[in-house]
Enzyme design. Structure first.
Site, PDB file in Angstrom:
ATOM      1  N   ARG A   1      34.394   0.172 -14.372  1.00 17.60           N
ATOM      2  CA  ARG A   1      34.514  -1.231 -14.798  1.00 17.60           C
ATOM      3  C   ARG A   1      35.591  -1.264 -16.020  1.00 17.60           C
ATOM      4  O   ARG A   1      36.353  -2.301 -16.121  1.00 17.60           O
ATOM      5  CB  ARG A   1      33.233  -1.700 -15.540  1.00 17.60           C
ATOM      6  CG  ARG A   1      32.217  -1.821 -14.321  1.00 17.60           C
ATOM      7  CD  ARG A   1      30.820  -2.184 -14.886  1.00 17.60           C
ATOM      8  NE  ARG A   1      30.736  -3.287 -15.589  1.00 17.60           N
ATOM      9  CZ  ARG A   1      29.784  -3.703 -16.636  1.00 17.60           C
ATOM     10  NH1 ARG A   1      28.838  -2.871 -16.790  1.00 17.60           N
ATOM     11  NH2 ARG A   1      29.802  -4.635 -17.121  1.00 17.60           N
TER      12      ARG A   1
ATOM     13  N   ARG B   1      20.548  -2.149 -16.151  1.00 17.47           N
ATOM     14  CA  ARG B   1      21.370  -3.069 -15.220  1.00 17.47           C
ATOM     15  C   ARG B   1      21.798  -1.852 -14.059  1.00 17.47           C
ATOM     16  O   ARG B   1      21.796  -0.799 -14.457  1.00 17.47           O
ATOM     17  CB  ARG B   1      22.696  -3.807 -15.545  1.00 17.47           C
ATOM     18  CG  ARG B   1      22.148  -5.059 -16.158  1.00 17.47           C
ATOM     19  CD  ARG B   1      23.164  -5.669 -17.025  1.00 17.47           C
ATOM     20  NE  ARG B   1      24.523  -5.543 -16.531  1.00 17.47           N
ATOM     21  CZ  ARG B   1      25.658  -6.131 -17.175  1.00 17.47           C
ATOM     22  NH1 ARG B   1      25.551  -6.471 -18.202  1.00 17.47           N
ATOM     23  NH2 ARG B   1      26.890  -6.087 -16.608  1.00 17.47           N
TER      24      ARG B   1
ATOM     25  N   ARG C   1      38.233 -13.536 -15.764  1.00 24.12           N
ATOM     26  CA  ARG C   1      38.650 -12.270 -15.932  1.00 24.12           C
ATOM     27  C   ARG C   1      39.731 -11.845 -15.147  1.00 24.12           C
ATOM     28  O   ARG C   1      40.214 -10.540 -15.303  1.00 24.12           O
ATOM     29  CB  ARG C   1      37.344 -11.144 -15.398  1.00 24.12           C
ATOM     30  CG  ARG C   1      36.130 -11.076 -16.271  1.00 24.12           C
ATOM     31  CD  ARG C   1      35.057 -10.448 -15.505  1.00 24.12           C
ATOM     32  NE  ARG C   1      34.483  -9.480 -16.120  1.00 24.12           N
ATOM     33  CZ  ARG C   1      33.261  -9.648 -16.742  1.00 24.12           C
ATOM     34  NH1 ARG C   1      32.572 -10.864 -16.309  1.00 24.12           N
ATOM     35  NH2 ARG C   1      32.629  -8.933 -17.304  1.00 24.12           N
TER      36      ARG C   1
ATOM     37  N   ARG D   1      22.365   0.245 -23.383  1.00 19.15           N
ATOM     38  CA  ARG D   1      21.853  -1.248 -23.300  1.00 19.15           C
ATOM     39  C   ARG D   1      20.762  -1.330 -22.617  1.00 19.15           C
ATOM     40  O   ARG D   1      20.504  -0.699 -21.396  1.00 19.15           O
ATOM     41  CB  ARG D   1      23.018  -2.149 -22.594  1.00 19.15           C
ATOM     42  CG  ARG D   1      22.563  -3.592 -22.453  1.00 19.15           C
ATOM     43  CD  ARG D   1      23.942  -4.277 -22.361  1.00 19.15           C
ATOM     44  NE  ARG D   1      24.647  -4.095 -21.217  1.00 19.15           N
ATOM     45  CZ  ARG D   1      26.011  -4.520 -20.964  1.00 19.15           C
ATOM     46  NH1 ARG D   1      26.309  -5.478 -21.808  1.00 19.15           N
ATOM     47  NH2 ARG D   1      26.631  -4.361 -19.877  1.00 19.15           N
TER      48      ARG D   1
ATOM     49  N   LYS E   1      30.248  -9.256 -26.144  1.00 21.01           N
ATOM     50  CA  LYS E   1      30.593 -10.918 -25.938  1.00 21.01           C
ATOM     51  C   LYS E   1      29.287 -11.384 -25.793  1.00 21.01           C
ATOM     52  O   LYS E   1      28.958 -12.670 -26.594  1.00 21.01           O
ATOM     53  CB  LYS E   1      31.371 -10.961 -24.617  1.00 21.01           C
ATOM     54  CG  LYS E   1      32.599 -10.286 -24.769  1.00 21.01           C
ATOM     55  CD  LYS E   1      33.388 -10.295 -23.298  1.00 21.01           C
ATOM     56  CE  LYS E   1      32.712  -9.658 -22.183  1.00 21.01           C
ATOM     57  NZ  LYS E   1      32.663  -8.389 -22.324  1.00 21.01           N
TER      58      LYS E   1
HETATM   59  P1  ADP Z   1      29.180  -7.388 -23.450  1.00 20.16           P
HETATM   60  O1  ADP Z   1      28.460  -8.929 -23.083  1.00 20.16           O
HETATM   61  O2  ADP Z   1      30.453  -7.473 -23.982  1.00 20.16           O
HETATM   62  O3  ADP Z   1      29.146  -6.657 -22.034  1.00 20.16           O
HETATM   63  P2  ADP Z   1      26.864  -7.103 -24.860  1.00 20.16           P
HETATM   64  O4  ADP Z   1      26.657  -8.138 -26.160  1.00 20.16           O
HETATM   65  O5  ADP Z   1      25.775  -6.789 -23.889  1.00 20.16           O
HETATM   66  O6  ADP Z   1      28.262  -6.725 -24.537  1.00 20.16           O
HETATM   67  O7  ADP Z   1      26.457  -5.635 -25.947  1.00 20.16           O
HETATM   68  C1  ADP Z   1      26.597  -4.382 -25.284  1.00 20.16           C
HETATM   69  C2  ADP Z   1      25.604  -3.391 -26.300  1.00 20.16           C
HETATM   70  O8  ADP Z   1      25.923  -3.206 -27.246  1.00 20.16           O
HETATM   71  C3  ADP Z   1      24.061  -4.194 -26.305  1.00 20.16           C
HETATM   72  O9  ADP Z   1      23.111  -3.047 -25.859  1.00 20.16           O
HETATM   73  C4  ADP Z   1      24.127  -4.914 -27.403  1.00 20.16           C
HETATM   74  O10 ADP Z   1      22.627  -4.579 -28.259  1.00 20.16           O
HETATM   75  C5  ADP Z   1      24.968  -3.588 -28.366  1.00 20.16           C
HETATM   76  N1  ADP Z   1      25.881  -4.259 -29.399  1.00 20.16           N
HETATM   77  C6  ADP Z   1      26.440  -5.546 -29.277  1.00 20.16           C
HETATM   78  N2  ADP Z   1      27.156  -5.728 -30.357  1.00 20.16           N
HETATM   79  C7  ADP Z   1      26.966  -4.655 -31.281  1.00 20.16           C
HETATM   80  C8  ADP Z   1      27.462  -4.088 -32.609  1.00 20.16           C
HETATM   81  N3  ADP Z   1      28.239  -4.705 -33.145  1.00 20.16           N
HETATM   82  N4  ADP Z   1      27.201  -2.941 -32.974  1.00 20.16           N
HETATM   83  C9  ADP Z   1      26.234  -2.380 -32.097  1.00 20.16           C
HETATM   84  N5  ADP Z   1      25.762  -2.473 -30.898  1.00 20.16           N
HETATM   85  C10 ADP Z   1      26.011  -3.568 -30.510  1.00 20.16           C
HETATM   86  P1  AMP Z   2      29.068  -8.791 -17.087  1.00 21.56           P
HETATM   87  O1  AMP Z   2      27.630  -9.410 -17.165  1.00 21.56           O
HETATM   88  O2  AMP Z   2      29.912 -10.095 -17.746  1.00 21.56           O
HETATM   89  O3  AMP Z   2      29.464  -7.740 -17.664  1.00 21.56           O
HETATM   90  O4  AMP Z   2      29.437  -8.985 -15.522  1.00 21.56           O
HETATM   91  C1  AMP Z   2      28.867  -7.986 -14.510  1.00 21.56           C
HETATM   92  C2  AMP Z   2      29.652  -8.119 -13.190  1.00 21.56           C
HETATM   93  O5  AMP Z   2      29.500  -9.354 -12.773  1.00 21.56           O
HETATM   94  C3  AMP Z   2      31.297  -7.701 -13.401  1.00 21.56           C
HETATM   95  O6  AMP Z   2      31.437  -6.377 -13.446  1.00 21.56           O
HETATM   96  C4  AMP Z   2      31.673  -8.225 -12.101  1.00 21.56           C
HETATM   97  O7  AMP Z   2      31.279  -7.513 -10.961  1.00 21.56           O
HETATM   98  C5  AMP Z   2      30.881  -9.553 -11.905  1.00 21.56           C
HETATM   99  N1  AMP Z   2      31.676 -10.616 -12.750  1.00 21.56           N
HETATM  100  C6  AMP Z   2      31.194 -11.446 -13.816  1.00 21.56           C
HETATM  101  N2  AMP Z   2      31.843 -12.390 -14.001  1.00 21.56           N
HETATM  102  C7  AMP Z   2      32.864 -12.088 -13.336  1.00 21.56           C
HETATM  103  C8  AMP Z   2      34.350 -12.895 -13.020  1.00 21.56           C
HETATM  104  N3  AMP Z   2      34.508 -13.880 -14.067  1.00 21.56           N
HETATM  105  N4  AMP Z   2      35.119 -12.522 -12.288  1.00 21.56           N
HETATM  106  C9  AMP Z   2      34.656 -11.462 -11.348  1.00 21.56           C
HETATM  107  N5  AMP Z   2      33.547 -10.837 -11.342  1.00 21.56           N
HETATM  108  C10 AMP Z   2      32.632 -11.110 -12.331  1.00 21.56           C
END
Ligand code: ADP
Ligand code: AMP
Length: 216
Positions: free
Chosen positions: A171, A160, A88, A127, A13
């Site tokens: 999660r 993180r 969410r 990541r 995302k």
């Molecule tokens: P989200 O925001 O949904 O949690 P991220 O955009 O942070 O996901 O992506 C999670 C991890 O996967 C990051 O390390 C990113 O660089 C990697 N990633 C994202 N999209 C792809 C893809 N299409 N193929 C391989 N790795 C990806």
């Molecule tokens: P993310 O960076 O989107 O993976 O979010 C990391 C963490 O932040 C999640 O696991 C939740 O603990 C908190 N968080 C982020 N967005 C929300 C949301 N819309 N509602 C509740 N918790 C959230």
């Protein structure tokens, strides 16, 4: 243009929101990034949020809805936005619907990025994130050019505190319980666009643009 991005943690995302944000010139609003900044700064919100985040659980809806409502009133969101990580839960979705309904600015689309659990776990465990610009890297699929520094600004990358295997599993379970019901919620409103996200970043971007072609 107003978009919401849905998908398991690690679905891409944040990665795709950056691509769309750059293309359209609208802000990417990541509630996760905002919460992590509050944790870093040690604000009251950060201190409260951290206990939930470190357990892999969601921060209470009341806090999240207030936070996003305030953010959507900032000037840069007036032309549109991409909400990455909000909402969410169904109560969050209802609250957003009310706020946008009152303003007469409904969502254009909710993009759902589809991946399996195995991919989600591999993506999250591998990541790393730049604390300055929030770009993410992956040790296998998109490593930074220089070991552990951000390509864009040279800042040391960080892991993180919710990226260990146990918290990731929690999660995924929390997503299934609390976020999955949103798929039906948005399908009923006819705004849901599914994108198969089990492919390289550029391929997923192309699929995203294709899924949004009638609203862009
Ligand atoms: P989200 O925001 O949904 O949690 P991220 O955009 O942070 O996901 O992506 C999670 C991890 O996967 C990051 O390390 C990113 O660089 C990697 N990633 C994202 N999209 C792809 C893809 N299409 N193929 C391989 N790795 C990806
Ligand atoms: P993310 O960076 O989107 O993976 O979010 C990391 C963490 O932040 C999640 O696991 C939740 O603990 C908190 N968080 C982020 N967005 C929300 C949301 N819309 N509602 C509740 N918790 C959230």
């Amino acid at each position: 243009m107003r978009f919401v991005f849905l998908g398991l943690p690690g679905a891409g995302k944040g990665t795709q929101a950056r691509v769309l944000s750059e293309r359209l010139g609208i802000p990417q609003i990541s509630t996760g990034d905002t919460l992590r900044e509050a944790v870093q700064e040690g604000t009251a919100l950060g201190i409260e949020a951290r206990t939930f985040m470190d357990r892999g659980e969601y921060v209470p809806d009341g806090i999240m809805v207030r936070m996003v409502d305030e953010r959507l009133h900032d000037a840069d969101a007036s032309k549109g936005f991409i909400l990455d990580g909000f909402q969410r839960t169904v109560p969050q979705a209802r609250a957003l619907e009310e706020v946008l309904g009152q303003a007469g600015t409904p969502l254009d689309a909710v993009v759902q990025f589809l991946i399996g659990d195995v991919t989600a776990i591999r993506r999250i465990i591998g990541r790393s994130t730049c604390p300055a610009c929030k770009r993410t890297y992956h040790q296998e699929w998109s490593p930074p050019a220089d070991d552990s520094l951000c390509d864009a600004d040279g800042t040391p990358l960080e892991k993180r505190s919710d990226e260990d295997a146990l918290t990731v599993k929690r999660r995924l379970a929390v997503y299934r319980e609390q976020t999955q019901p949103l798929e039906a919620f948005y399908a009923e409103r006819d705004v849901l666009r599914a994108v198969d996200a089990e492919a390289p970043v550029a391929v997923v971007s192309a699929r995203m643009f294709d899924a949004l072609r009638d609203v862009l």
